[in-house]
Design a protein around this motif. Sequence first.
Motif, short mmCIF file in Angstrom:
data_model
loop_
_atom_site.label_atom_id
_atom_site.label_comp_id
_atom_site.label_asym_id
_atom_site.label_seq_id
_atom_site.Cartn_x
_atom_site.Cartn_y
_atom_site.Cartn_z
N UNK A 69 12.20 30.55 85.64
CA UNK A 69 13.54 30.83 85.13
C UNK A 69 14.06 32.42 85.45
N UNK A 70 12.77 33.41 85.36
CA UNK A 70 13.50 34.50 85.85
C UNK A 70 13.86 34.61 87.30
N UNK A 71 13.13 33.71 88.03
CA UNK A 71 13.79 33.75 89.62
C UNK A 71 15.12 33.14 89.52
N UNK A 72 15.28 32.13 89.02
CA UNK A 72 16.50 31.41 88.88
C UNK A 72 17.52 32.45 88.33
N UNK A 73 17.20 33.06 87.16
CA UNK A 73 18.52 34.07 87.12
C UNK A 73 18.58 34.94 87.71
N UNK A 74 17.73 35.59 88.28
CA UNK A 74 17.96 36.59 89.67
C UNK A 74 18.94 35.90 90.69
N UNK A 75 18.64 34.73 91.24
CA UNK A 75 19.29 33.95 92.07
C UNK A 75 20.56 33.59 91.76
N UNK A 76 20.79 33.17 90.67
CA UNK A 76 22.24 32.41 90.25
C UNK A 76 23.07 33.94 89.88
N UNK A 77 22.21 34.82 89.45
CA UNK A 77 23.26 36.12 89.30
C UNK A 77 23.64 36.71 90.67
N UNK A 78 22.91 36.67 91.78
CA UNK A 78 23.31 37.13 92.93
C UNK A 78 24.34 36.17 93.40
N UNK A 79 24.38 34.84 93.35
CA UNK A 79 25.12 33.90 93.74
C UNK A 79 26.48 34.12 93.08
N UNK A 80 26.79 34.34 91.73
CA UNK A 80 27.80 34.68 91.10
C UNK A 80 28.37 35.83 91.42
N UNK A 81 27.81 36.88 91.71
CA UNK A 81 28.42 37.90 92.36
C UNK A 81 28.96 37.79 93.65
N UNK A 82 28.40 36.96 94.63
CA UNK A 82 28.82 36.50 95.99
C UNK A 82 29.90 35.68 95.80
N UNK A 83 30.28 34.75 94.59
CA UNK A 83 31.36 34.01 94.77
C UNK A 83 32.50 34.57 93.97
N UNK A 84 32.30 35.69 93.16
CA UNK A 84 33.34 36.38 92.73
C UNK A 84 33.95 37.38 93.90
N UNK A 85 33.04 37.80 94.65
CA UNK A 85 33.60 38.76 95.92
C UNK A 85 34.21 37.90 96.78
N UNK A 86 33.98 36.38 96.93
CA UNK A 86 34.78 35.73 97.86
C UNK A 86 36.09 35.55 97.46
N UNK A 87 36.28 35.25 95.81
CA UNK A 87 37.46 34.98 95.30
C UNK A 87 38.45 36.23 95.46
N UNK A 88 37.86 37.37 95.64
CA UNK A 88 38.63 38.64 95.78
C UNK A 88 39.31 38.88 97.07
N UNK A 89 38.41 38.44 97.95
CA UNK A 89 38.63 38.34 99.43
C UNK A 89 39.81 37.46 99.74
N UNK A 90 39.76 36.29 99.06
CA UNK A 90 40.59 35.01 99.22
C UNK A 90 41.94 35.69 98.78
N UNK A 91 42.12 36.28 97.69
CA UNK A 91 43.31 36.84 96.98
C UNK A 91 43.90 37.64 98.13
N UNK A 92 43.21 38.53 98.69
CA UNK A 92 43.89 39.43 99.49
C UNK A 92 44.23 38.90 100.68
N UNK A 93 43.52 37.86 101.27
CA UNK A 93 44.08 37.12 102.47
C UNK A 93 45.29 36.29 101.96
N UNK A 94 45.40 35.73 100.81
CA UNK A 94 46.87 35.05 100.46
C UNK A 94 47.83 35.91 100.38
#
Length: 325
Positions: A69-94
């Motif tokens: 679970x600790x491993x999953x929390x770390x991985x999922x947390x990193x994924x969430x940060x990456x997806x948030x960054x993706x959203x920000x980049x897409x907004x600037x592309x729009x």
Amino acid sequence: MAIGRISTNQFYKLSTERMSKQQGELVKIQGQLATGQRVLKPSDDPLAMSVALGAKAGVKTIDSYQSNITFMNNQLGQMDVALQSSSDVMVSIKEAFLQAGNAVLSPADREIIAQDIEGRMEELRGIANRTDANGFYMFSGTFQDQEPFQTPGAGVTGTFLETATAAAGDAVIGREIQVASGRFVNLSITGQDAFVDPNTNEDAFAILRDAVALLRNPAYPNGQEGATPQDTFLKAFNDKGAQLDSIFDQVQISRTKVGVRLREVETLQQINQAAQLELERVAGEAVGLDYAKAISELSQGQLQLQAAQQSFASTSKLTLFNFIG
């Protein structure tokens, strides 16, 4: 009536055996007090020891689940940060797409926008190809040692894991991690989930490459029958914006999945902790020591041993000569 006679040797033997047994009992109680355990070895109470060992094995199993679970929390947390960054980049592309739809832009202006979109595209590709602390690609599912979206080139299409069809991309599943007894949670959000339109199987990078190509086509919109340059550019980049919106929606859906899984493993972590405490209680009750009772038995045993030693010391001095006048 016959009177039993005890020889001196027999007396010594019986007395020393009795005192030795009493000393052994005292040593055992002292060991129990030192360890806090009533059962020091299986032969003391086989059933209790079996219960305790089973409970302790359960505690160790839950420890492994908690580590997962600790491993999953770390991985999922990193994924969430990456997806948030993706959203920000897409907004600037729009925002860049809105500028690109202006038909009065000069070729130089369009080249500036094209370069900006290219830079954003590579930024987005870097996020999609992000690795975890162990160097594995986070969005490659079970193919974690393969880059999800390669830069197109000789023999490279740039599609997700070089899959040609939507079905092939959907076949790439995330990694499942066991987090409780009989409970597995899918760790991964794949690149197919987050950066590919499920309706068209077109990924974000193909959309951006097409947009850049439009901006750099000196003949566009010549040949577009019945359309003015302004209408054609506006429609083209409105269409590209709508396509990118579909990818943006996939990113948001993926973020929601990550959030749901984070909440789930947090709940399971609490359930595991409660189960672990219960198992520790069972193990403690099975072989644990009642300190008050043990201290009382120790004091009583010490008194009994002391009395036996004094009695032996006094009796061993007696002979018939003591009674001959």
